[in-house]
Write a protein that holds these residues in place. Structure first.
Motif, mmCIF file in Angstrom:
data_model
loop_
_atom_site.group_PDB
_atom_site.id
_atom_site.type_symbol
_atom_site.label_atom_id
_atom_site.label_comp_id
_atom_site.label_asym_id
_atom_site.label_seq_id
_atom_site.Cartn_x
_atom_site.Cartn_y
_atom_site.Cartn_z
ATOM 1 N N LEU A 40 -10.594 40.502 -48.790
ATOM 2 C CA LEU A 40 -9.791 39.579 -49.592
ATOM 3 C C LEU A 40 -9.616 38.260 -48.866
ATOM 4 C CD1 LEU A 40 -8.007 38.812 -51.985
ATOM 5 C CD2 LEU A 40 -6.109 40.014 -50.867
ATOM 6 N N LEU A 41 -9.329 38.288 -47.571
ATOM 7 C CA LEU A 41 -9.156 37.043 -46.812
ATOM 8 C C LEU A 41 -10.444 36.219 -46.811
ATOM 9 C CD1 LEU A 41 -7.045 38.444 -43.864
ATOM 10 C CD2 LEU A 41 -6.307 36.643 -45.440
ATOM 11 N N ALA A 42 -11.587 36.890 -46.690
ATOM 12 C CA ALA A 42 -12.860 36.164 -46.730
ATOM 13 C C ALA A 42 -13.069 35.504 -48.087
ATOM 14 C CB ALA A 42 -14.009 37.123 -46.422
ATOM 15 N N ALA A 43 -12.730 36.224 -49.164
ATOM 16 C CA ALA A 43 -12.853 35.649 -50.507
ATOM 17 C C ALA A 43 -11.881 34.496 -50.697
ATOM 18 C CB ALA A 43 -12.612 36.729 -51.560
ATOM 19 N N MET A 44 -10.681 34.622 -50.161
ATOM 20 C CA MET A 44 -9.705 33.531 -50.242
ATOM 21 C C MET A 44 -10.231 32.278 -49.540
ATOM 22 S SD MET A 44 -6.306 35.847 -49.470
ATOM 23 C CE MET A 44 -5.237 34.434 -49.073
ATOM 24 N N ASP A 45 -10.800 32.459 -48.366
ATOM 25 C CA ASP A 45 -11.360 31.311 -47.639
ATOM 26 C C ASP A 45 -12.487 30.654 -48.434
ATOM 27 O OD1 ASP A 45 -9.647 31.705 -45.504
ATOM 28 O OD2 ASP A 45 -11.085 32.896 -44.354
ATOM 29 N N LYS A 46 -13.312 31.462 -49.054
ATOM 30 C CA LYS A 46 -14.446 30.946 -49.821
ATOM 31 C C LYS A 46 -13.998 30.194 -51.058
ATOM 32 C CE LYS A 46 -18.705 32.494 -52.104
ATOM 33 N NZ LYS A 46 -19.547 33.683 -52.440
ATOM 34 N N GLU A 47 -12.922 30.657 -51.706
ATOM 35 C CA GLU A 47 -12.530 30.104 -53.000
ATOM 36 C C GLU A 47 -11.270 29.248 -52.946
ATOM 37 O OE1 GLU A 47 -13.485 32.005 -56.585
ATOM 38 O OE2 GLU A 47 -14.020 33.885 -55.602
ATOM 39 N N GLY A 48 -10.778 28.962 -51.751
ATOM 40 C CA GLY A 48 -9.683 28.014 -51.610
ATOM 41 C C GLY A 48 -8.313 28.545 -51.968
ATOM 42 N N VAL A 49 -8.069 29.838 -51.731
ATOM 43 C CA VAL A 49 -6.751 30.437 -51.984
ATOM 44 C C VAL A 49 -5.966 30.446 -50.679
ATOM 45 C CG1 VAL A 49 -5.514 32.492 -52.734
ATOM 46 C CG2 VAL A 49 -7.653 31.848 -53.855
ATOM 47 N N ASP A 50 -4.762 29.908 -50.716
ATOM 48 C CA ASP A 50 -3.949 29.824 -49.508
ATOM 49 C C ASP A 50 -3.229 31.125 -49.190
ATOM 50 O OD1 ASP A 50 -3.924 26.746 -48.736
ATOM 51 O OD2 ASP A 50 -3.828 26.888 -50.917
ATOM 52 N N LYS A 51 -2.649 31.758 -50.206
ATOM 53 C CA LYS A 51 -1.902 32.993 -50.032
ATOM 54 C C LYS A 51 -2.172 33.912 -51.214
ATOM 55 C CE LYS A 51 1.964 30.453 -47.863
ATOM 56 N NZ LYS A 51 1.839 30.929 -46.466
ATOM 57 N N SER A 52 -2.116 35.211 -50.947
ATOM 58 C CA SER A 52 -2.252 36.199 -52.017
ATOM 59 C C SER A 52 -1.123 37.207 -51.922
ATOM 60 C CB SER A 52 -3.588 36.951 -51.933
ATOM 61 O OG SER A 52 -4.677 36.115 -52.272
#
Length: 262
Positions: A40-52
Motif C-alpha cells: 500500500l505504501l508503494a502504491a501511495m508513493d506512486k499515485e501521490g497519496v499522502d495518508k491512508s
C-alpha cells in the motif's frame, strides 16, 4: 494533498491468500496492490497519496484481539489504522477501551462479514461505548458483491441507527454501494459522512452529482477501497463531477484532516 479514507491491508503471511479468496467471492476483481502495508505504501508513493486510513475487520470473535494488535503495529503517520470489534465477542465492550488505549482513532464494522444488521438493538451498547470514547465509526454500507441479500447496512437500516451515536459515523461507498437513489432519499440530510470509495465504474455519474448537490462537499471523504480500486480510478471519476477546486480540497484531504483531528 490526498488522503485515502478507505483502504485495506493484511499481514504479509496471509495477504496473498486473503486477496485470492476475496477476489474469488467478488467475481474475480483484480487487486491493485499485493495487500500488504508495504504494498500500500508503494502504491501511495506512486499515485501521490499522502495518508491512508486502513480499515481492519474482525470477521470472527476469535481473531478480534489479533486484528487490533496488527492495526496497532502498522498505525503511524502515513497509515492511520482503525480497529474492529466483533459483536459476538464476549469482551467486545472492553476491547473498545483497548482500541482507544492503543491510539487507534476509529472502528470499522462490515455487517455482512460480521453477521449483524446495523439497526439491531443488540448493537446499541457498542455504539454507546464508541460514542463515549469519541471514536470514529466506519460502516461498510450498501450491497456487497461477495454476499447474497439481504444486505445488512442499507439506507433503511442506517437511518435507524445513526441517532445512537454522538461520535462521527462514516457510511462507506457514497453512503451505500449501488444504493444511490435510496441514499439521496434517506441519508443526505443526516450528520453521517460518506466516503466516496469504489465509485468509478460502479456509481452512475449523474447519481454522484445529485448526491453532492444534496449532501454538499463538507462531509464527503476521498477513498479508494484499495486494493480493489486505485486513486487514479477514483480521481478520474471525480474529474467528471464538475467540482470546484474548493470542494475538491475538502473531499480530498481537508474533511479527513478535520475528522481525524490532524
Amino acid at each position: 494533498m490526498l488522503i485515502d479514507f478507505h483502504s485495506h491491508v493484511f499481514p504479509a503471511k496471509i495477504a496473498e491468500k486473503a486477496l485470492k479468496n476475496l477476489s474469488f467471492v467478488a467475481g474475480g476483481i483484480l487487486p491493485h496492490t499485493n495487500g500488504t502495508p508495504e504494498g500500500l505504501l508503494a502504491a501511495m508513493d506512486k499515485e501521490g497519496v499522502d495518508k491512508s486510513v486502513v480499515l481492519n475487520i474482525a470477521t470472527n470473535a476469535r481473531q478480534m484481539h489479533a486484528v487490533n494488535d496488527f492495526a496497532a503495529s502498522i498505525n503511524g503517520d502515513r497509515l492511520i489504522a482503525f480497529g474492529s470489534v466483533h459483536p459476538e465477542a464476549p469482551d467486545a465492550l472492553e476491547e473498545l477501551d483497548r482500541i482507544k488505549a492503543l491510539g487507534l482513532k476509529g472502528v470499522k464494522f462490515h455487517p455482512d462479514y460480521q453477521g449483524f444488521f446495523v439497526d439491531d438493538p443488540k448493537m446499541f451498547p457498542l455504539y454507546k461505548k464508541i460514542s463515549e470514547l469519541g471514536l470514529i465509526t466506519v460502516f461498510h454500507a450498501g450491497y456487497d458483491f461477495g454476499f447474497p441479500p439481504p444486505y445488512k447496512c442499507m439506507p433503511k437500516n442506517a437511518i435507524k441507527m445513526l441517532d445512537k451515536f454522538s461520535s462521527p459515523v462514516v457510511l462507506a461507498h457514497w453512503g451505500g454501494l449501488s444504493c444511490g437513489e435510496e441514499v439521496i432519499d434517506v441519508l443526505c440530510d443526516t450528520p453521517a459522512y460518506f466516503d466516496v470509495s469504489y465509485g468509478c465504474g460502479v456509481m452512475p455519474r449523474t447519481t454522484a452529482i445529485e448526491i453532492i448537490e444534496k449532501r454538499g462537499a463538507d462531509r464527503l471523504l476521498f477513498g479508494t477501497d484499495s486494493p480493489w480500486h486505485s486513486p487514479t480510478m477514483e480521481l478520474s471519476m471525480q474529474s467528471t463531477l464538475g467540482l470546484s477546486d474548493e470542494d475538491k480540497e475538502k473531499i480530498n484531504y481537508k474533511n479527513a484532516l478535520n475528522l481525524l483531528g490532524m
